[in-house]
Scaffold this motif. Sequence first.
Motif, PDB file in Angstrom:
ATOM      1  N   THR A  47       0.844  -1.197   0.000  1.00  0.00           N
ATOM      2  CA  THR A  47       0.000   0.000   0.000  1.00  0.00           C
ATOM      3  C   THR A  47       0.883   1.251   0.000  1.00  0.00           C
ATOM      4  OG1 THR A  47      -0.075   0.094   2.430  1.00  0.00           O
ATOM      5  CG2 THR A  47      -1.850  -1.123   1.341  1.00  0.00           C
ATOM      6  N   GLU A  48       0.275   2.376  -0.379  1.00  0.00           N
ATOM      7  CA  GLU A  48       0.947   3.669  -0.266  1.00  0.00           C
ATOM      8  C   GLU A  48      -0.058   4.696   0.223  1.00  0.00           C
ATOM      9  OE1 GLU A  48       4.385   3.327  -3.761  1.00  0.00           O
ATOM     10  OE2 GLU A  48       2.718   4.706  -4.017  1.00  0.00           O
ATOM     11  N   ALA A  49       0.425   5.644   1.031  1.00  0.00           N
ATOM     12  CA  ALA A  49      -0.440   6.706   1.550  1.00  0.00           C
ATOM     13  C   ALA A  49      -0.236   7.989   0.751  1.00  0.00           C
ATOM     14  CB  ALA A  49      -0.121   6.956   3.021  1.00  0.00           C
ATOM     15  N   TYR A  50      -1.338   8.670   0.459  1.00  0.00           N
ATOM     16  CA  TYR A  50      -1.312   9.984  -0.205  1.00  0.00           C
ATOM     17  C   TYR A  50      -2.161  10.918   0.642  1.00  0.00           C
ATOM     18  CZ  TYR A  50       1.062   7.736  -4.008  1.00  0.00           C
ATOM     19  OH  TYR A  50       2.005   7.069  -4.741  1.00  0.00           O
ATOM     20  N   ILE A  51      -1.505  11.939   1.208  1.00  0.00           N
ATOM     21  CA  ILE A  51      -2.125  12.659   2.311  1.00  0.00           C
ATOM     22  C   ILE A  51      -2.141  14.166   2.123  1.00  0.00           C
ATOM     23  CG2 ILE A  51      -2.132  12.975   4.810  1.00  0.00           C
ATOM     24  CD1 ILE A  51      -0.443  10.424   5.050  1.00  0.00           C
ATOM     25  N   GLY A  52      -3.277  14.706   1.762  1.00  0.00           N
ATOM     26  CA  GLY A  52      -3.500  16.144   1.843  1.00  0.00           C
ATOM     27  C   GLY A  52      -2.945  16.968   0.694  1.00  0.00           C
ATOM     28  N   GLU A  53      -3.330  18.235   0.684  1.00  0.00           N
ATOM     29  CA  GLU A  53      -2.935  19.138  -0.392  1.00  0.00           C
ATOM     30  C   GLU A  53      -1.454  19.494  -0.338  1.00  0.00           C
ATOM     31  OE1 GLU A  53      -5.699  22.351   0.110  1.00  0.00           O
ATOM     32  OE2 GLU A  53      -7.399  21.186  -0.664  1.00  0.00           O
ATOM     33  N   LEU A  56       2.850  16.711  -2.344  1.00  0.00           N
ATOM     34  CA  LEU A  56       2.930  17.052  -3.767  1.00  0.00           C
ATOM     35  C   LEU A  56       2.832  15.829  -4.676  1.00  0.00           C
ATOM     36  CD1 LEU A  56       5.559  19.926  -3.614  1.00  0.00           C
ATOM     37  CD2 LEU A  56       3.065  20.067  -3.716  1.00  0.00           C
ATOM     38  N   ALA A  57       2.771  14.640  -4.078  1.00  0.00           N
ATOM     39  CA  ALA A  57       2.535  13.430  -4.876  1.00  0.00           C
ATOM     40  C   ALA A  57       1.052  13.089  -4.927  1.00  0.00           C
ATOM     41  CB  ALA A  57       3.316  12.255  -4.278  1.00  0.00           C
ATOM     42  N   CYS A  58       0.277  13.739  -4.066  1.00  0.00           N
ATOM     43  CA  CYS A  58      -1.158  13.450  -3.959  1.00  0.00           C
ATOM     44  C   CYS A  58      -1.927  14.259  -4.998  1.00  0.00           C
ATOM     45  CB  CYS A  58      -1.623  13.813  -2.549  1.00  0.00           C
ATOM     46  SG  CYS A  58      -3.367  13.479  -2.222  1.00  0.00           S
ATOM     47  N   HIS A  59      -2.902  13.629  -5.624  1.00  0.00           N
ATOM     48  CA  HIS A  59      -3.683  14.362  -6.627  1.00  0.00           C
ATOM     49  C   HIS A  59      -4.347  15.601  -6.027  1.00  0.00           C
ATOM     50  CE1 HIS A  59      -4.092  10.502  -9.262  1.00  0.00           C
ATOM     51  NE2 HIS A  59      -2.948  11.132  -9.431  1.00  0.00           N
ATOM     52  N   ALA A  60      -4.606  15.565  -4.741  1.00  0.00           N
ATOM     53  CA  ALA A  60      -5.278  16.690  -4.081  1.00  0.00           C
ATOM     54  C   ALA A  60      -4.371  17.917  -3.953  1.00  0.00           C
ATOM     55  CB  ALA A  60      -5.796  16.276  -2.707  1.00  0.00           C
ATOM     56  N   ARG A  61      -3.121  17.803  -4.390  1.00  0.00           N
ATOM     57  CA  ARG A  61      -2.255  18.992  -4.405  1.00  0.00           C
ATOM     58  C   ARG A  61      -2.888  20.090  -5.241  1.00  0.00           C
ATOM     59  NH1 ARG A  61      -0.318  15.346  -7.966  1.00  0.00           N
ATOM     60  NH2 ARG A  61       0.005  16.048 -10.105  1.00  0.00           N
ATOM     61  N   ALA A  62      -3.718  19.703  -6.211  1.00  0.00           N
ATOM     62  CA  ALA A  62      -4.389  20.672  -7.075  1.00  0.00           C
ATOM     63  C   ALA A  62      -5.666  21.195  -6.448  1.00  0.00           C
ATOM     64  CB  ALA A  62      -4.700  20.037  -8.430  1.00  0.00           C
ATOM     65  N   GLY A  63      -5.941  20.755  -5.227  1.00  0.00           N
ATOM     66  CA  GLY A  63      -7.171  21.190  -4.581  1.00  0.00           C
ATOM     67  C   GLY A  63      -8.360  20.362  -5.016  1.00  0.00           C
ATOM     68  N   ARG A  64      -9.535  20.886  -4.724  1.00  0.00           N
ATOM     69  CA  ARG A  64     -10.763  20.159  -5.027  1.00  0.00           C
ATOM     70  C   ARG A  64     -11.119  20.331  -6.495  1.00  0.00           C
ATOM     71  NH1 ARG A  64     -15.363  19.149  -0.991  1.00  0.00           N
ATOM     72  NH2 ARG A  64     -14.045  20.238   0.494  1.00  0.00           N
ATOM     73  N   THR A  65     -11.078  19.278  -7.260  1.00  0.00           N
ATOM     74  CA  THR A  65     -11.436  19.289  -8.676  1.00  0.00           C
ATOM     75  C   THR A  65     -12.437  18.154  -8.883  1.00  0.00           C
ATOM     76  OG1 THR A  65      -9.767  17.677  -9.352  1.00  0.00           O
ATOM     77  CG2 THR A  65      -9.058  19.987  -9.254  1.00  0.00           C
ATOM     78  N   PRO A  66     -13.023  18.066 -10.066  1.00  0.00           N
ATOM     79  CA  PRO A  66     -13.968  16.953 -10.302  1.00  0.00           C
ATOM     80  C   PRO A  66     -13.339  15.601  -9.993  1.00  0.00           C
ATOM     81  CG  PRO A  66     -14.156  18.559 -12.058  1.00  0.00           C
ATOM     82  CD  PRO A  66     -13.014  19.009 -11.173  1.00  0.00           C
ATOM     83  N   PRO A 185      10.068  17.721  -0.051  1.00  0.00           N
ATOM     84  CA  PRO A 185      10.312  16.448   0.645  1.00  0.00           C
ATOM     85  C   PRO A 185       9.290  15.367   0.339  1.00  0.00           C
ATOM     86  CG  PRO A 185       9.208  17.971   2.111  1.00  0.00           C
ATOM     87  CD  PRO A 185       9.413  18.705   0.816  1.00  0.00           C
ATOM     88  N   SER A 186       8.231  15.712  -0.416  1.00  0.00           N
ATOM     89  CA  SER A 186       7.173  14.727  -0.651  1.00  0.00           C
ATOM     90  C   SER A 186       7.723  13.438  -1.260  1.00  0.00           C
ATOM     91  CB  SER A 186       6.108  15.310  -1.581  1.00  0.00           C
ATOM     92  OG  SER A 186       5.462  16.412  -0.976  1.00  0.00           O
ATOM     93  N   LYS A 187       8.668  13.618  -2.195  1.00  0.00           N
ATOM     94  CA  LYS A 187       9.166  12.487  -2.971  1.00  0.00           C
ATOM     95  C   LYS A 187       9.717  11.361  -2.100  1.00  0.00           C
ATOM     96  CE  LYS A 187      12.357  11.619  -6.808  1.00  0.00           C
ATOM     97  NZ  LYS A 187      13.167  12.304  -7.834  1.00  0.00           N
ATOM     98  N   SER A 188      10.376  11.695  -1.012  1.00  0.00           N
ATOM     99  CA  SER A 188      11.081  10.680  -0.225  1.00  0.00           C
ATOM    100  C   SER A 188      10.371  10.263   1.062  1.00  0.00           C
ATOM    101  CB  SER A 188      12.489  11.178   0.129  1.00  0.00           C
ATOM    102  OG  SER A 188      13.225  11.409  -1.063  1.00  0.00           O
ATOM    103  N   LEU A 189       9.188  10.773   1.284  1.00  0.00           N
ATOM    104  CA  LEU A 189       8.474  10.391   2.500  1.00  0.00           C
ATOM    105  C   LEU A 189       8.286   8.880   2.547  1.00  0.00           C
ATOM    106  CD1 LEU A 189       5.731  13.182   2.468  1.00  0.00           C
ATOM    107  CD2 LEU A 189       7.661  12.988   4.063  1.00  0.00           C
ATOM    108  N   PRO A 190       8.512   8.256   3.694  1.00  0.00           N
ATOM    109  CA  PRO A 190       8.410   6.789   3.790  1.00  0.00           C
ATOM    110  C   PRO A 190       6.967   6.349   3.970  1.00  0.00           C
ATOM    111  CG  PRO A 190       9.110   7.682   5.887  1.00  0.00           C
ATOM    112  CD  PRO A 190       8.969   8.856   4.947  1.00  0.00           C
ATOM    113  N   TRP A 191       6.207   6.512   2.946  1.00  0.00           N
ATOM    114  CA  TRP A 191       4.767   6.254   3.032  1.00  0.00           C
ATOM    115  C   TRP A 191       4.337   5.032   2.228  1.00  0.00           C
ATOM    116  CZ3 TRP A 191       2.237  11.851   2.824  1.00  0.00           C
ATOM    117  CH2 TRP A 191       2.568  12.513   4.013  1.00  0.00           C
ATOM    118  N   ARG A 192       5.298   4.169   1.932  1.00  0.00           N
ATOM    119  CA  ARG A 192       4.992   2.904   1.251  1.00  0.00           C
ATOM    120  C   ARG A 192       5.144   1.752   2.245  1.00  0.00           C
ATOM    121  NH1 ARG A 192       8.898  -0.449  -2.480  1.00  0.00           N
ATOM    122  NH2 ARG A 192       7.450  -1.798  -3.608  1.00  0.00           N
ATOM    123  N   PHE A 193       4.171   0.853   2.238  1.00  0.00           N
ATOM    124  CA  PHE A 193       4.161  -0.278   3.163  1.00  0.00           C
ATOM    125  C   PHE A 193       4.068  -1.566   2.360  1.00  0.00           C
ATOM    126  CE2 PHE A 193       2.613   3.446   5.250  1.00  0.00           C
ATOM    127  CZ  PHE A 193       3.134   3.401   6.535  1.00  0.00           C
TER     128      PHE A 193
END
Length: 204
Positions: A47-53, A56-66, A185-193
């Motif tokens: 699994t991988e976590a993507y957390i919040g705006e 910068l790896a999370c799609h929500a970096r662009a904010g609320r879109t369709p 720092p988003s790129k290297s966050l240890p958010w993969r399990f």
Amino acid sequence: MSPVCDVEPLPPDFYEQPTLTVARQLLGARLVRILDGKRLDGIITETEAYIGEDDLACHARAGRTPRTRVMYGPPGRAYVYFTYGMHWMLNAVTGAEGFPAAVLIRAVKVVSGRELVAVRRPNVKCAAWADGPAKLTRAFGIDGTQNELDLTDSASGLWIESGLVISDANVTIGPRVGLYSVPEPSKSLPWRFLVTELTKLEEQ
DNA sequence: GCGACGATGGGCT
DNA sequence: GCCCATCGTCGCA
């Protein structure tokens, strides 16, 4: 939280926990799909976590879109998106409603309903049936029509149950995959399990 | 409108 | 290890 013997879908409370907790706890859980009235399931191994705006790896970096709207919705929904012109990705929405976060299901070890996968993955060795995020959506017959589906309701035909308990000794944590152009720092966050020893799954 | 690019996989070298 | 198929989404004009 649900006991191990529980065969009901994991409840909304589970997904409302912090996203990193959900990502870790989903290792060993059972992804279940009903196809043609038959049950297909497998053990989640990556699994991988993507957390919040601010991630910068999370799609929500662009904010609320369709597209990202579902990540802002209630926890326990499926976020299914399309990428590279041909691949579908399955995520579970996590955290409090209003906060955009999700866990990408990157790999599954198929357990039951193997004949259902064999039809969908011809000429593919069973070890490679669902060992990547796009492979597993193909194996499980998941595409955009499952976006926003409620993963806490078995009537959806797609849900996650508690399964095996994976010990910390059998978990590898590291940076997420495929973030080539994402800034630090988003790129290297240890958010993969990742479940380290797949063979140990058989013993449990 | 339009161009750039992507949370990848499979085939070929 | 390299290459590229293939198209939705976003951001900017």
